[in-house]
Design an enzyme around this catalytic site. Structure first.
Site: not given
Ligand code: PLP
Length: 431
Positions: A144, A239, A267
């Site tokens: 994700y 990511d 985060k």
């Molecule tokens: N990338 C990863 C690996 C994530 O776990 C998340 C959210 O949990 C995101 C991107 C998206 O981040 P946000 O919820 O701050 O938009």
């Protein structure tokens, strides 16, 4: 467990907020019942509006590696607040945060701050396409990367929980250039490169998957991605929105010794306030406006309160040379305690853990990719979640998520969690 106030507030929320929540997994659809509304947090604990206290292993889904209301962060945000909440102009704090991020994550030669992980991945992909002049993106089933249109394809986290990995409302054109491989399956990536090689701009991956539950990369998987992308002149994007500053100060790329071209952070980087970032090789980042033609902007980007919280968090993690050893020790204690209790009560499950992120998958022997994860026993997970909650342990309310251990968790907190699991498993195993 008292729950009248949570129930009443959630009913009120449902009238005006879709599903009663501002992010889908918070609604507890995967585990049933209604969510508790949280009133406050302190250290390793949260308290709900009915006054129940829980040991918190959600940690706001990852940011709170120091626990709730860490004094250093509270002080930093309070100090920043004295000077104003937002200016829409450069500040010294954001320069300091950029310098620290670049020092801790050496592959990040230049970095831009944004407000959410979704913005970070979306912007990194735009940049990768502009840099390579190619349209296609390879992502992995179950990973994700936020909810940008082109990334809601076979997505994990809430999208997987709700069976909506390909969301309606995403027009074919937006997702057409996204192609999907299987995590931990290098041949599936090789096949995509064999077929589309000169049209692939980038491979984006969670180096340790956290959104199908925790799934570690098999030995050699990440380095194969590095080799393949290099050979085909495509970019490798890590990511690290979850793994950044969680698995090591330098993130998963430090742990697995693979250097991506671009990295997305979020985060922990914002210390519990809205902040994310993307960065990487200088010549790629120099394409961003205003130096280059790739547009990307944000009214609240580099917000002083968020930057102050992020800076305080990273400085605290960098100051404590034993931080990651402590996290490993605490998390191993939890994993071993859970494993032993599940075994003792004959409950089939496997625990995947990397550092302080971990998931219990019920009813399966091993989970190495999204297909394995989807075979887990979701009903038993729901029972586990509620059984733990009743015993004062607050876990992610969905099976395809990571539980997070923080530096605020004490030995007593961890023992309490193991004891809760043991008591739940004793009833469950005999029933
Ligand atoms: N990338 C990863 C690996 C994530 O776990 C998340 C959210 O949990 C995101 C991107 C998206 O981040 P946000 O919820 O701050 O938009």
């Amino acid at each position: 467990m008292r729950s009248a106030k949570s129930r009443a507030w959630f009913r009120r929320a449902q009238r005006l907020i879709p599903g009663g929540v501002n992010s889908p997994v918070r609604a507890w659809k995967a585990v049933g019942g209604h969510p508790v509304l949280i009133a406050s947090g302190n250290g390793s604990r949260v308290r709900d509006v009915d006054g129940n206290e829980y040991v918190d292993f959600v940690g706001s889904w990852g940011p709170l590696i120091l626990g709730h209301r860490h004094p250093r962060i509270v002080r930093a945000v309070r100090d920043a607040l004295q000077h104003g909440t937002t200016f829409g102009a450069p500040t010294t704090l954001e320069v300091r945060l950029a310098e620290l991020i670049s020092k801790l994550v050496p592959s990040i030669e230049k970095v831009r701050l944004v407000s959410s992980g979704t913005e970070a991945t979306m912007s990194a992909l735009r940049l990768a396409r502009a840099f390579t002049g190619r349209p296609k993106i390879v992502k992995f089933d179950g990973c994700y990367h936020g909810h940008a249109d082109g990334l809601l394809v076979r997505a994990g986290s809430g999208a997987a929980t709700f069976g909506l990995p390909d969301s309606p409302g995403v027009v074919g054109g937006a997702a057409r250039e996204t192609i999907v491989a299987a995590f931990n399956d290098s041949p599936s990536v090789e096949r995509l490169f064999a077929r589309y090689g000169s049209r692939i701009a980038a491979v984006i991956v969670e180096p340790v998957c956290g959104n199908m539950g925790v799934i570690p990369p098999q030995p050699g998987f990440l380095s194969t991605l590095r080799d393949l992308t290099r050979r085909h002149h495509a970019l490798l994007i890590f990511d690290e929105v979850i793994t950044g500053f969680r698995l090591a100060l330098g993130g998963a790329q430090e742990l697995y010794r693979v250097r991506p071209d671009l990295t997305c952070l979020g985060k922990i980087a914002g210390g519990g306030l809205p902040l994310a970032a993307f960065g990487g090789r200088r010549e790629i980042m120099d394409l961003l406006a205003p130096d280059g033609p790739v547009y990307q902007a944000g009214t609240l980007s580099g917000n002083p309160l968020s930057v102050a919280a992020g800076l305080a968090t990273l400085e605290e993690l960098a100051r404590d040379r034993n931080a990651y050893r402590k996290l490993e020790r605490k998390s191993r204690f939890l994993e071993e305690g859970f494993t032993e209790a599940l075994r003792r009560h004959d409950i089939a499950a496997v625990i995947n853990r990397v550092g302080s992120m971990m998931t219990v998958f019920f009813g399966v022997r091993s989970v190495r990719n999204a297909a394995d994860a989807r075979r887990c026993d979701r009903r038993r997970f729901a029972g586990f979640f509620h059984g733990m909650l009743r015993r004062g342990i607050y876990l992610p309310p969905a099976p395809f998520e990571a539980a997070f251990v923080s530096l605020a968790h004490s030995r007593a907190d961890l023992e309490r969690a193991v004891d809760a699991l043991d008591r739940w498993a004793a009833r469950e195993g005999s029933g």
